[in-house]
Design an enzyme around this catalytic site. Structure first.
Site, short mmCIF file in Angstrom:
data_model
loop_
_atom_site.label_atom_id
_atom_site.label_comp_id
_atom_site.label_asym_id
_atom_site.label_seq_id
_atom_site.Cartn_x
_atom_site.Cartn_y
_atom_site.Cartn_z
N HIS A 7 4.78 11.66 33.80
CA HIS A 7 4.12 10.56 34.50
C HIS A 7 2.95 10.01 33.68
O HIS A 7 1.98 10.71 33.42
CB HIS A 7 3.60 11.11 35.83
CG HIS A 7 2.93 10.11 36.71
ND1 HIS A 7 1.61 10.20 37.07
CD2 HIS A 7 3.41 9.00 37.33
CE1 HIS A 7 1.30 9.21 37.87
NE2 HIS A 7 2.37 8.46 38.05
N ARG A 8 3.10 8.76 33.22
CA ARG A 8 2.13 8.14 32.30
C ARG A 8 1.96 9.00 31.05
O ARG A 8 0.89 9.06 30.44
CB ARG A 8 0.77 7.93 33.00
CG ARG A 8 0.88 7.16 34.33
CD ARG A 8 -0.47 7.00 35.02
NE ARG A 8 -0.28 6.68 36.43
CZ ARG A 8 -1.23 6.68 37.35
NH1 ARG A 8 -2.48 6.95 37.00
NH2 ARG A 8 -0.98 6.39 38.61
N GLU A 34 7.51 8.19 32.23
CA GLU A 34 7.27 7.13 33.20
C GLU A 34 6.03 6.41 32.70
O GLU A 34 5.06 7.04 32.29
CB GLU A 34 7.02 7.74 34.59
CG GLU A 34 6.84 6.72 35.71
CD GLU A 34 5.41 6.24 35.91
OE1 GLU A 34 5.21 5.30 36.70
OE2 GLU A 34 4.47 6.77 35.26
N ASP A 36 3.66 2.36 32.91
CA ASP A 36 3.35 1.18 33.71
C ASP A 36 3.09 -0.02 32.80
O ASP A 36 2.46 0.12 31.76
CB ASP A 36 2.09 1.42 34.53
CG ASP A 36 2.19 2.71 35.33
OD1 ASP A 36 2.81 2.67 36.40
OD2 ASP A 36 1.66 3.74 34.88
N HIS A 49 -1.88 1.41 33.75
CA HIS A 49 -1.54 1.51 35.17
C HIS A 49 -2.29 0.50 36.04
O HIS A 49 -1.70 -0.20 36.86
CB HIS A 49 -1.80 2.92 35.69
CG HIS A 49 -1.54 3.07 37.15
ND1 HIS A 49 -2.49 2.81 38.12
CD2 HIS A 49 -0.41 3.42 37.82
CE1 HIS A 49 -1.96 3.01 39.31
NE2 HIS A 49 -0.71 3.37 39.17
N GLU A 109 7.67 1.04 35.00
CA GLU A 109 7.24 0.49 36.28
C GLU A 109 6.57 -0.86 36.07
O GLU A 109 5.58 -0.96 35.33
CB GLU A 109 6.29 1.44 37.01
CG GLU A 109 5.88 0.87 38.37
CD GLU A 109 4.89 1.73 39.13
OE1 GLU A 109 4.25 1.18 40.05
OE2 GLU A 109 4.74 2.93 38.82
N LYS A 111 4.16 -3.49 37.15
CA LYS A 111 2.99 -3.51 38.02
C LYS A 111 2.70 -4.95 38.46
O LYS A 111 1.73 -5.57 38.05
CB LYS A 111 1.77 -2.92 37.29
CG LYS A 111 1.96 -1.50 36.83
CD LYS A 111 2.18 -0.52 37.97
CE LYS A 111 0.94 -0.33 38.79
NZ LYS A 111 1.12 0.78 39.77
N ASP A 229 2.76 14.91 36.15
CA ASP A 229 1.69 14.79 35.15
C ASP A 229 1.75 15.91 34.12
O ASP A 229 1.15 15.79 33.05
CB ASP A 229 0.31 14.84 35.83
CG ASP A 229 0.00 13.60 36.65
OD1 ASP A 229 0.50 12.52 36.29
OD2 ASP A 229 -0.73 13.72 37.65
#
Length: 244
Positions: A7-8, A34, A36, A49, A109, A111, A229
């Site tokens: 995640h990120r 993942e 953003d 993000h 993702e 945004k 994470d």
């Protein structure tokens, strides 16, 4: 086997959404990332993000008010001030160029729920196609109109709606918008929802799964992927459960 998506990037140990976090996630054994995407004043795609740069950099203000050149001057080390080297906000192109040389999958993702970035879908798709990554990318968003638009533009690239709350029979909803999966908050992914979705041929990739007990639960029900994470911790738990 349940995939581990960082995640990120490896956000538990490195500055989120930076090349450092992505590269360290790969080293830690993540199966994918993942990240953003927002858009700059000069129409460039950047990986960050928040709509504002305040939380993760030494700058202030909205991403959309910066040019790419000005954004690159900011330090994105975030809370990791002990790192000796400054980290930049990466462009999406920089990430995809690196990703093309790996075997990782990547959830992008969009945004665009708060700021409706004009033409974001086309730009992301053009770039994914340029790097021949269509079969390794999943486009997700809380803006479901946007991912449906993405599907219409590029049916070969997988889409997945993000869900912050529980949805009744989410697999039916996913099928209705031509999504092969959905990304619920982990609280909205109880065992019976995961199982029923998988039985209907719809993948489930919950976010952001950091608790050991939740990682174990989702691995045991053979969830498609977890977005976490801490990919290193997730890998240890997965190996402990499935190594004979």
């Amino acid at each position: 086997m349940t995939l581990i998506l960082a995640h990120r990037g490896y956000a538990a140990e490195y500055p989120e959404n930076t090349m450092l976090a992505f590269k360290e996630a790969e080293k830690a054994g993540a199966d994918g990332l993942e990240l953003d995407v927002q858009m700059t004043r000069d129409g460039e795609l950047v990986v960050i993000h928040d709509e504002k740069v305040d939380r993760t950099t030494d700058g202030t203000g909205l991403v959309k008010d910066y040019t790419l050149g000005d954004l690159r001057k900011l330090d994105a080390r975030f809370k990791f001030k002990e790192l000796s080297r400054r980290e930049q906000i990466p462009s999406l192109e920089e990430v995809l160029e690196w990703l093309a040389g790996t075997r990782l999958v990547c959830n992008i993702e969009l945004k665009n729920s708060i700021i409706p970035y004009e033409g974001m879908e086309e730009k992301v798709i053009d770039m994914v196609r340029a790097y021949e990554l269509s079969d390794r990318i999943i486009i997700s968003s809380f803006n479901h109109y946007s991912i449906v638009q993405s599907y219409l533009l590029a049916p070969e690239i997988e889409i997945a709606p993000l869900l912050s709350e529980g949805l009744y029979m989410p697999w039916i909803y996913a099928q209705s918008i031509k999504a092969k999966g959905f990304h619920p908050h982990w609280r909205a992914a109880p065992d019976q929802i995961v199982t029923a979705s998988l039985e209907s041929g719809i993948e489930v990739r919950p976010y952001t799964v950091n608790k050991e007990s939740e990682l174990e639960r989702l691995f045991k029900v053979n969830c498609s992927a977890v977005i976490t994470d801490d990919p290193a911790k997730a890998k240890i738990i997965r190996e402990k459960l499935f190594t004979p």
